[in-house]
Enzyme design. Sequence first.
Site, PDB file in Angstrom:
ATOM      1  N   GLY A 199       2.099  -0.612   4.299  1.00  0.00           N
ATOM      2  CA  GLY A 199       1.526  -1.491   3.622  1.00  0.00           C
ATOM      3  C   GLY A 199       1.885  -3.585   3.594  1.00  0.00           C
ATOM      4  O   GLY A 199       2.613  -3.529   4.121  1.00  0.00           O
ATOM      5  N   SER A 239       0.313  -1.021   0.150  1.00  0.00           N
ATOM      6  CA  SER A 239       0.025   0.060  -0.541  1.00  0.00           C
ATOM      7  C   SER A 239       0.793   1.761   0.213  1.00  0.00           C
ATOM      8  O   SER A 239       0.411   2.342  -0.123  1.00  0.00           O
ATOM      9  CB  SER A 239      -1.118  -0.070   1.676  1.00  0.00           C
ATOM     10  OG  SER A 239      -2.233  -0.916   0.565  1.00  0.00           O
ATOM     11  N   TYR A 285     -11.604   2.774   4.531  1.00  0.00           N
ATOM     12  CA  TYR A 285      -9.690   2.296   3.913  1.00  0.00           C
ATOM     13  C   TYR A 285     -10.656   1.495   2.625  1.00  0.00           C
ATOM     14  O   TYR A 285     -11.080   0.271   3.211  1.00  0.00           O
ATOM     15  CB  TYR A 285      -8.868   1.594   4.505  1.00  0.00           C
ATOM     16  CG  TYR A 285      -7.741   1.829   4.189  1.00  0.00           C
ATOM     17  CD1 TYR A 285      -6.294   2.244   3.863  1.00  0.00           C
ATOM     18  CD2 TYR A 285      -7.656   0.326   3.405  1.00  0.00           C
ATOM     19  CE1 TYR A 285      -5.115   2.519   3.388  1.00  0.00           C
ATOM     20  CE2 TYR A 285      -5.799   0.082   2.836  1.00  0.00           C
ATOM     21  CZ  TYR A 285      -5.165   1.336   2.515  1.00  0.00           C
ATOM     22  OH  TYR A 285      -3.738   0.793   2.090  1.00  0.00           O
ATOM     23  N   SER A 286     -10.212   1.736   1.315  1.00  0.00           N
ATOM     24  CA  SER A 286     -10.687   1.153   0.439  1.00  0.00           C
ATOM     25  C   SER A 286      -9.886   0.914  -1.089  1.00  0.00           C
ATOM     26  O   SER A 286      -8.756   1.907  -1.057  1.00  0.00           O
ATOM     27  CB  SER A 286     -11.737   1.929  -0.205  1.00  0.00           C
ATOM     28  OG  SER A 286     -12.367   1.243  -1.436  1.00  0.00           O
ATOM     29  N   ASN A 287      -8.918  -0.598  -0.719  1.00  0.00           N
ATOM     30  CA  ASN A 287      -8.457  -0.805  -2.513  1.00  0.00           C
ATOM     31  C   ASN A 287      -9.095  -0.020  -3.580  1.00  0.00           C
ATOM     32  O   ASN A 287      -7.836  -0.129  -4.319  1.00  0.00           O
ATOM     33  CB  ASN A 287      -7.789  -2.190  -2.117  1.00  0.00           C
ATOM     34  CG  ASN A 287      -7.041  -2.631  -0.661  1.00  0.00           C
ATOM     35  OD1 ASN A 287      -5.880  -1.718  -0.484  1.00  0.00           O
ATOM     36  ND2 ASN A 287      -7.273  -3.171  -0.091  1.00  0.00           N
ATOM     37  N   THR A 323     -13.093  -4.757   0.306  1.00  0.00           N
ATOM     38  CA  THR A 323     -13.625  -6.374  -0.072  1.00  0.00           C
ATOM     39  C   THR A 323     -12.528  -6.376  -1.033  1.00  0.00           C
ATOM     40  O   THR A 323     -13.519  -6.433  -2.702  1.00  0.00           O
ATOM     41  CB  THR A 323     -14.701  -7.053   0.164  1.00  0.00           C
ATOM     42  OG1 THR A 323     -14.794  -6.601   1.318  1.00  0.00           O
ATOM     43  CG2 THR A 323     -14.141  -8.531  -0.366  1.00  0.00           C
TER      44      THR A 323
END
Length: 395
Positions: free
Chosen positions: A351, A96, A200-202, A158
Amino acid sequence: MRRRRGVFAAAMAAVAVAGLTLTDVASAGALDNRSRPVQDKTLQADMDALVSDGSLPGMLMSVRDRNGRVTNYTAGVGDIRTKSKVPTDGYVRIASNTKMFVAVAILQLADEGKLALDDTVEKFLPGVVRGTGDGAAVDGRNITIRQLLNHTSGMSSTVPALSKGILPIKDRYFDARELLDAALTQAPTFVPGQNRVWSYSNNGYILLGLVAQKVAGRPLAEVITERIINRIGLKETYYPGPGDRDIRTPHPQGYLGSVDDQGKPIAGKLTDITRFDPSVAGAAGQMIATPSDINKFLVALQDGRLIKPSRLAEMRQTVEAPTPVASWQRYGLGTFEMKLSCGITAYGHGGDADGFQTRAAITPDGRAVTLAGTNDEVKLFEVIDFFDKALCATK
């Protein structure tokens, strides 16, 4: 990316920046390749203790002081099979920390007038961001670039491809659009920007990567390489290309804890996961670098060689970020604000890719620390405590 919980947002969600007065650290560039002859014995002893039980096989760290002098540390073993040493300043998956690079590229495009942070995603990707099924409420007409940068878009973190962990898909290549389409089936965490809620969003950063390459007119890897890596001379940082499953040498091996058929951890057994296709992380966490190169990036970012001081101040305007790490609970644009135990505020990220946990930050006076451990599932908070100590040290 983590095989069970996605990119450990940090033990950075659990990972971690407020407009500070900028300190001039430009003089550091003249000393890039000097190494301090004497290590901090306390830091070395603490690092040795972290790897002593073998669950975290190896660690490596690079410390750059305010004058640009570099000290590198290693502990443990680089390969549990051969018992080889951890390579000094070796390559690792930075996971990250990639988000900092993506955020800088976006801010550079903003400086050039090619986008505005409060533009909607729809402006650049018309009709693309439309949720389906559980994700029906996700709509690019209601999501801004700023919300993606600071994780207030509400997009889920997700990653469906990782529902069964990394092992079943470790050799599988994923296109960014494929990852986005899968993300659009996931219910949003909240309405975009609602009360400046943070989650938090990937997936949000995977979407940002698509925006960056659409605006720049070039692939994201090329955008980051030309605008950041080449611009400031990072010779040991790269964005892996399609099909690249390896890590450049020298590097330590990365490990996962092994589990039995019921998914329960098997004490003392580790699985080598050094080689896998990182495309499943994409713009959220695909990059590889050495610790000292990440420190060079942090210095260049802080001293104005990548973005204007006004943009850096904007990057460090934070929102409340409820992470498990008490001192890392505010997030800016692709960067965490870290309140250190010594009273200093540092800025950076961190990350967790399968096999590697990394932490990176810089203090206002230019002390930069990047460390990595070779198991992303153990001693997360102990490593963060050690990271705090390394940033606060005076040697």
